[in-house]
Every structure is written in structure tokens, then in C-alpha cells.
Design a protein around this motif. Structure first.
Motif, short mmCIF file in Angstrom:
data_model
loop_
_atom_site.label_atom_id
_atom_site.label_comp_id
_atom_site.label_asym_id
_atom_site.label_seq_id
_atom_site.Cartn_x
_atom_site.Cartn_y
_atom_site.Cartn_z
N ASP A 77 0.85 -1.20 0.00
CA ASP A 77 0.00 0.00 0.00
C ASP A 77 0.89 1.25 0.00
O ASP A 77 0.96 1.97 0.98
CB ASP A 77 -0.92 -0.02 1.22
CG ASP A 77 -1.95 1.11 1.16
OD1 ASP A 77 -2.28 1.55 0.05
OD2 ASP A 77 -2.38 1.56 2.24
N LEU A 78 1.61 1.43 -1.11
CA LEU A 78 2.41 2.64 -1.26
C LEU A 78 2.28 3.10 -2.70
O LEU A 78 2.07 2.29 -3.61
CB LEU A 78 3.87 2.40 -0.88
CG LEU A 78 4.81 1.72 -1.87
CD1 LEU A 78 6.23 2.14 -1.56
CD2 LEU A 78 4.71 0.23 -1.76
N PRO A 79 2.36 4.41 -2.93
CA PRO A 79 2.26 4.92 -4.30
C PRO A 79 3.47 4.45 -5.10
O PRO A 79 4.60 4.45 -4.60
CB PRO A 79 2.24 6.44 -4.13
CG PRO A 79 2.50 6.74 -2.71
CD PRO A 79 2.50 5.47 -1.94
N LEU A 80 3.22 4.08 -6.35
CA LEU A 80 4.26 3.49 -7.18
C LEU A 80 4.08 3.92 -8.63
O LEU A 80 2.96 3.88 -9.16
CB LEU A 80 4.15 1.96 -7.07
CG LEU A 80 4.96 1.10 -8.03
CD1 LEU A 80 6.45 1.29 -7.81
CD2 LEU A 80 4.58 -0.36 -7.85
N VAL A 81 5.19 4.32 -9.24
CA VAL A 81 5.23 4.56 -10.67
C VAL A 81 6.38 3.73 -11.21
O VAL A 81 7.51 3.80 -10.69
CB VAL A 81 5.45 6.04 -11.03
CG1 VAL A 81 5.62 6.23 -12.53
CG2 VAL A 81 4.30 6.90 -10.52
N ALA A 82 6.11 2.93 -12.23
CA ALA A 82 7.15 2.12 -12.87
C ALA A 82 7.06 2.32 -14.37
O ALA A 82 5.97 2.44 -14.92
CB ALA A 82 6.98 0.64 -12.52
N THR A 83 8.22 2.37 -15.01
CA THR A 83 8.21 2.37 -16.47
C THR A 83 8.36 0.93 -16.91
O THR A 83 9.00 0.11 -16.25
CB THR A 83 9.35 3.23 -17.06
OG1 THR A 83 10.61 2.67 -16.70
CG2 THR A 83 9.25 4.67 -16.59
N VAL A 84 7.74 0.63 -18.02
CA VAL A 84 7.74 -0.74 -18.50
C VAL A 84 8.02 -0.73 -20.00
O VAL A 84 7.47 0.08 -20.74
CB VAL A 84 6.41 -1.46 -18.14
CG1 VAL A 84 5.22 -0.79 -18.78
CG2 VAL A 84 6.46 -2.92 -18.48
N HIS A 85 8.90 -1.61 -20.40
CA HIS A 85 9.22 -1.78 -21.81
C HIS A 85 7.94 -2.14 -22.54
O HIS A 85 7.13 -2.92 -22.06
CB HIS A 85 10.26 -2.90 -21.94
CG HIS A 85 10.89 -2.98 -23.27
ND1 HIS A 85 10.30 -3.60 -24.34
CD2 HIS A 85 12.08 -2.51 -23.72
CE1 HIS A 85 11.10 -3.53 -25.38
NE2 HIS A 85 12.18 -2.87 -25.04
N GLN A 86 7.75 -1.56 -23.69
CA GLN A 86 6.49 -1.72 -24.43
C GLN A 86 6.13 -3.19 -24.66
O GLN A 86 4.98 -3.57 -24.56
CB GLN A 86 6.58 -0.98 -25.76
CG GLN A 86 5.26 -0.48 -26.24
CD GLN A 86 5.40 0.45 -27.42
OE1 GLN A 86 6.36 0.38 -28.18
NE2 GLN A 86 4.45 1.33 -27.59
N ARG A 87 7.14 -4.04 -24.90
CA ARG A 87 6.86 -5.45 -25.14
C ARG A 87 6.57 -6.21 -23.85
O ARG A 87 6.01 -7.29 -23.88
CB ARG A 87 8.02 -6.11 -25.88
CG ARG A 87 8.14 -5.64 -27.33
CD ARG A 87 9.13 -6.49 -28.09
NE ARG A 87 10.44 -6.53 -27.46
CZ ARG A 87 11.48 -5.79 -27.84
NH1 ARG A 87 11.36 -4.94 -28.82
NH2 ARG A 87 12.64 -5.92 -27.23
#
Length: 173
Positions: A129-139
Motif C-alpha cells: 500500500d504505497l504509491p508506485l510509478v514504474a516504467t515498462v518496456h512496451q513489449r
């Protein structure tokens, strides 16, 4: 109340890392603790020759380079999985242990997924329960989307400049 979980995706070189870097700066300026890491290009003579991993406010290491011949390969890059793990895994643990932190993970992609400990650590963060932003490779995002609950945001040349401030408002309430 559940905290926001956001996956940023885009084609390579669209600005995902820049969005995360600017978001981190905005959050820190608002006294919000930021934990996690950035993956960035290593350039020599104007050419991309590898990738580094850097903990926010912490250590940095080269995790992939075109000149490395040993270890696993992704495309033209040799990948140093232990170097990645030395930086990324402790940074992710700090996100769980730091009160009021926002976790920023750049990126969940083919190189990072060579680490057997990385995806389970990501899942722990997404289940916390924590705010999270992750980038993810399109594939990679279709596989991840089936395993996690997160809002998918596509970074575009049209939205990348205002996206850090939009995300800051969402994450810092």
C-alpha cells in the motif's frame, strides 16, 4: 485507501526516464521521500553504448555495455545482472521501509528481468500500500498487466512535459 500504482509505457526514446527523473525532482521539492532507481543510457562519442542503474540519492553502476562479452545478452548489450541487483534490489527494499515514500522503478524491461529476484521484488511493491510509478518496456507490459493491478499511461511527445506534474499531484495528494 489504496495508493496509486501507475505503469508508464512508450516506444524507446520517447521520454519515460525523463518523466520519472522530473517526477522525482518534483516530489523531493515537495518533501516527499522518493525510493527506487533510474535506468539511463551510457553514451560515448554521442553513441549509446550501454545502460546504467542509479538509486535515487544513492549509488550508480553500469549494468549493460556493448563491449562486454561475458554474461547474458540483450540485443547488442552484455548485461551485468549482479551490478544491477546491487543497486536496484536494496533501493526497492528502502521503498517498503521508508514511511511516506513514493516508489519509482525505471524500468521493468528485458535487461532488468534477467535478475531472478527482480520480478518478485516488483510484485511485492505492487502488492504494498504505497504509491508506485514504474516504467515498462512496451513489449513487457502485456505480461505484467495480467499479473498486477495498475493504471497504464502511455508517454507521448504530446503529454511528456506535463506528465511529471500531473503524476506529482496524484501521488502526493
Amino acid at each position: 485507501m489504496s495508493r496509486p500504482h501507475i505503469l508508464l509505457t512508450a516506444p524507446p526514446r520517447t521520454g519515460k526516464t525523463t518523466v520519472v527523473r522530473r517526477l522525482a525532482d518534483l516530489l523531493r521539492a515537495a518533501d516527499v521521500p522518493v525510493c527506487g532507481f533510474l535506468s539511463d543510457e551510457v553514451r560515448e562519442h554521442g553513441q549509446r553504448v550501454g545502460f546504467s542503474v542509479e538509486e535515487f540519492g544513492g549509488r550508480k553502476a553500469v549494468m549493460a555495455h556493448v563491449s562486454w562479452v561475458s554474461g547474458p545478452r540483450i540485443g547488442r548489450y552484455g548485461v551485468n545482472v549482479p551490478a544491477f541487483e546491487r543497486i536496484a534490489l536494496p533501493a526497492m527494499e528502502r521503498a517498503l521501509a521508508t514511511r511516506g515514500a513514493v516508489a519509482l522503478i525505471d524500468e521493468i524491461g528485458p535487461m532488468e528481468l534477467l535478475s531472478p529476484a527482480f520480478l518478485p521484488r516488483c510484485m511485492t511493491l505492487f502488492n504494498a500500500d504505497l504509491p508506485l510509478v514504474a516504467t515498462v518496456h512496451q513489449r513487457s507490459h502485456p505480461m505484467l498487466r495480467s499479473r498486477i493491478e495498475a493504471d497504464l499511461v502511455t508517454v507521448t511527445p504530446q503529454n511528456r512535459d506535463e506528465l511529471p506534474e500531473t503524476l506529482r499531484r496524484l501521488l502526493s495528494g
